[in-house]
Write a protein that holds these residues in place. Structure first.
Motif, PDB file in Angstrom:
ATOM      1  N   CYS A   1      57.640  36.639   8.120  1.00  0.00           N
ATOM      2  CA  CYS A   1      57.343  35.221   7.868  1.00  0.00           C
ATOM      3  C   CYS A   1      56.540  34.689   9.054  1.00  0.00           C
ATOM      4  CB  CYS A   1      58.636  34.430   7.695  1.00  0.00           C
ATOM      5  SG  CYS A   1      58.379  32.691   7.261  1.00  0.00           S
TER       6      CYS A   1
ATOM      7  N   THR B   1      63.980  22.469   3.712  1.00  0.00           N
ATOM      8  CA  THR B   1      62.691  22.473   4.411  1.00  0.00           C
ATOM      9  C   THR B   1      62.834  22.655   5.916  1.00  0.00           C
ATOM     10  OG1 THR B   1      62.736  20.055   4.625  1.00  0.00           O
ATOM     11  CG2 THR B   1      61.649  20.979   2.669  1.00  0.00           C
TER      12      THR B   1
ATOM     13  N   ARG C   1      53.290  30.036   8.668  1.00  0.00           N
ATOM     14  CA  ARG C   1      53.987  29.639   7.433  1.00  0.00           C
ATOM     15  C   ARG C   1      55.248  28.839   7.740  1.00  0.00           C
ATOM     16  NH1 ARG C   1      56.903  33.726   3.041  1.00  0.00           N
ATOM     17  NH2 ARG C   1      58.428  32.176   2.317  1.00  0.00           N
ATOM     18  N   CYS C   2      56.028  29.316   8.690  1.00  0.00           N
ATOM     19  CA  CYS C   2      57.275  28.632   9.063  1.00  0.00           C
ATOM     20  C   CYS C   2      57.350  28.596  10.585  1.00  0.00           C
ATOM     21  CB  CYS C   2      58.484  29.372   8.487  1.00  0.00           C
ATOM     22  SG  CYS C   2      60.078  28.643   8.944  1.00  0.00           S
ATOM     23  N   ARG C   3      57.174  27.435  11.150  1.00  0.00           N
ATOM     24  CA  ARG C   3      57.169  27.361  12.605  1.00  0.00           C
ATOM     25  C   ARG C   3      58.586  27.414  13.158  1.00  0.00           C
ATOM     26  NH1 ARG C   3      55.444  21.233  14.317  1.00  0.00           N
ATOM     27  NH2 ARG C   3      56.652  20.084  12.766  1.00  0.00           N
TER      28      ARG C   3
ATOM     29  N   LEU D   1      60.902  26.340   3.003  1.00  0.00           N
ATOM     30  CA  LEU D   1      61.282  26.326   4.416  1.00  0.00           C
ATOM     31  C   LEU D   1      60.038  26.316   5.302  1.00  0.00           C
ATOM     32  CD1 LEU D   1      63.657  26.450   6.431  1.00  0.00           C
ATOM     33  CD2 LEU D   1      63.462  28.950   6.355  1.00  0.00           C
ATOM     34  N   ARG D   2      59.896  25.258   6.112  1.00  0.00           N
ATOM     35  CA  ARG D   2      58.702  25.138   6.947  1.00  0.00           C
ATOM     36  C   ARG D   2      59.001  25.106   8.441  1.00  0.00           C
ATOM     37  NH1 ARG D   2      57.956  20.017   8.863  1.00  0.00           N
ATOM     38  NH2 ARG D   2      59.147  18.323   7.902  1.00  0.00           N
ATOM     39  N   THR D   3      60.275  24.835   8.822  1.00  0.00           N
ATOM     40  CA  THR D   3      60.611  24.750  10.246  1.00  0.00           C
ATOM     41  C   THR D   3      62.032  25.252  10.484  1.00  0.00           C
ATOM     42  OG1 THR D   3      59.214  22.773  10.497  1.00  0.00           O
ATOM     43  CG2 THR D   3      60.779  23.245  12.264  1.00  0.00           C
TER      44      THR D   3
END
Length: 438
Positions: free
Chosen positions: A213, A165, A217-219, A191-193
């Motif tokens: 991406c 994640t 969605r993913c910072r 995966l978010r970060t």
């Protein structure tokens, strides 16, 4: 490492495969009472070395009575960094420093017990401190990949299979991994970060990734820090407009930090637009282990606050963004490691008394490497000299400090005082980067 924390001891990590001379330097300077290793070289050479199996068989820690509650000012770990005098510097970080790091970052970035974070960096690199203790502190899962899972398609498969994640990367690592990650973007749903650290982040390596991406969605977070300030000192969440910049800002300093920008006249001020950065706060270490001279050179007190001279030149842009633009000294930042070229030069000079040399960072085919510029006159066989230097580097320098390329020149340029001029000789490196030398 957790066991050492439990008994109130400090850990001193050493990268696997480090040259024996380097290990012995760290061992002697740290005053370690035990060397825990599976390296037979160390078991034979260090009087207090022991393998993990030996400790288990000896039943060293028999009861909970051996546990000791640590105090805030007790040392949690010591990481040795490159030193300009030819010997590494030990940076002791206390439990208070470490707790301050976690508290400050958690005020900006939320981690929870459902997070899964891979340990991708050597414990001798302080990025690992954040990877390990941040996720364990919140009850999340620390994933420990195999060596073959650190790059390329195997790396991406690991991210997918483990449901990672939060990913921590240096810019150089991400540049190598993003092609395989982008190809499997649909499978990286967990995966978010992505957190960047260890080196300057250029927008060019993010453009393709963000197009596939989106930041929603993913910072992407860019963090600036130094071993002496306990890993991370600033926080900046990347926004779309940042991709139009050359370099991504380092953002705002974390809670608990105070900063100064020093002018060319030695004055310190927060309002200056460009200059060397100095930091104070509860994450700043007390100094270098058993080295008063280096401590006094890098740290100073102003009132009740202790400031660290980072050596980084920062610039405050018109829109209020803080960007690292250079160094006030010769220190090199490479793949997350801060390297003093003088230490490499000091070690290599031991192998050849008849040649002068300098070490630089160069960018060759979009890859940053260390280059050793060495003078060889007509009476010296340049190939033989370079082979000697390379062999000596392999024996006495850790992998991240070994030059990847050696460049032979007839003589190094000197200044009016007949001393080697580092800036003048930079021209050789610029020609190399332009493809004019091999």
């Amino acid at each position: 490492m957790i066991a050492l924390m439990k008994i109130g001891a400090a850990y001193v990590p050493i990268a696997p495969g480090s040259p024996l001379t380097r290990v012995q330097q760290v061992y002697e300077q740290s005053g370690s009472t035990l060397v825990l290793t599976d390296d037979s070289r160390l078991i034979e050479s260090c009087p207090r070395a022991a393998s993990l199996m030996q400790l288990i068989e000896a039943d060293v820690v028999r009861t909970s009575q051996s546990l000791r509650a640590w105090q805030a000012n007790d040392i949690a770990y010591v990481i040795f960094t490159s030193g300009s005098t030819g010997r590494p510097k030990g940076v002791p970080i206390t439990h208070q420093n470490l707790a301050a790091l976690l508290k400050a970052v958690f005020s900006q970035l939320t981690l929870g017990n459902d997070d899964r974070v891979p340990l991708l960096h050597s414990t001798s690199f302080d990025f690992s401190v954040w990877e390990i203790w941040s996720v364990l502190a919140v009850g999340g899962a620390l994933i420990i990949p195999n060596r073959h899972e650190l790059h390329g398609q195997a790396f991406t498969r690991m991210l997918v299979d483990q449901g990672v994640t939060v990913l921590n990367q240096t810019p150089a690592e991400f540049a190598m991994n993003q092609a395989s990650m982008t190809a499997e973007i649909d499978k990286l749903s967990a995966l978010r970060t992505i957190i960047f650290g260890g080196d300057k982040l250029h927008s060019r390596i993010l453009v393709d990734w963000v197009s596939r991406c989106p930041l929603e969605r993913c910072r992407i977070v860019n963090m600036y820090g130094i071993t002496e300030t306990t890993v991370h000192a600033s926080y900046h969440e990347v926004i779309a407009d940042d991709l139009d910049r050359s370099s991504i800002p380092i953002g705002q300093f974390l809670p608990g930090f105070e900063f100064r920008i020093r002018s060319g006249h030695g004055q310190a001020d927060k309002t200056l637009l460009r200059g060397p950065l100095e930091l104070a706060g509860c994450q700043v270490t007390s100094g270098y282990l058993n080295d008063k001279q280096k401590t006094e050179a890098a740290f100073y007190h102003s009132g009740h606050k202790r400031y660290y001279r980072t050596g980084d030149i920062v610039e405050l842009t018109e829109d209020g963004a803080l960007i690292v633009v250079g160094r006030s000294d010769n220190q090199i930042s490479l793949n997350g490691f801060r390297i003093e070229p003088e230490e490499i030069e000091s070690v290599l000079t031991q192998a050849t008394s008849s040649s002068e040399l300098l070490v630089y960072k160069a960018t060759i085919r979009n890859t940053d490497i260390l280059v050793c510029l060495v003078s060889t006159d007509e009476q010296l066989d340049s190939k033989s000299v370079i082979a000697t230097l390379s062999d000596h580097a392999n024996k006495h320098l850790p992998a991240f400090m070994r030059p990847m390329k050696y460049l032979s020149v007839s003589a190094l340029d000197k200044n009016e005082n007949a001393k080697i001029d580092r800036k003048k000789n930079q021209a050789f490196i610029e020609e190399l980067q332009a493809g004019g030398m091999s």
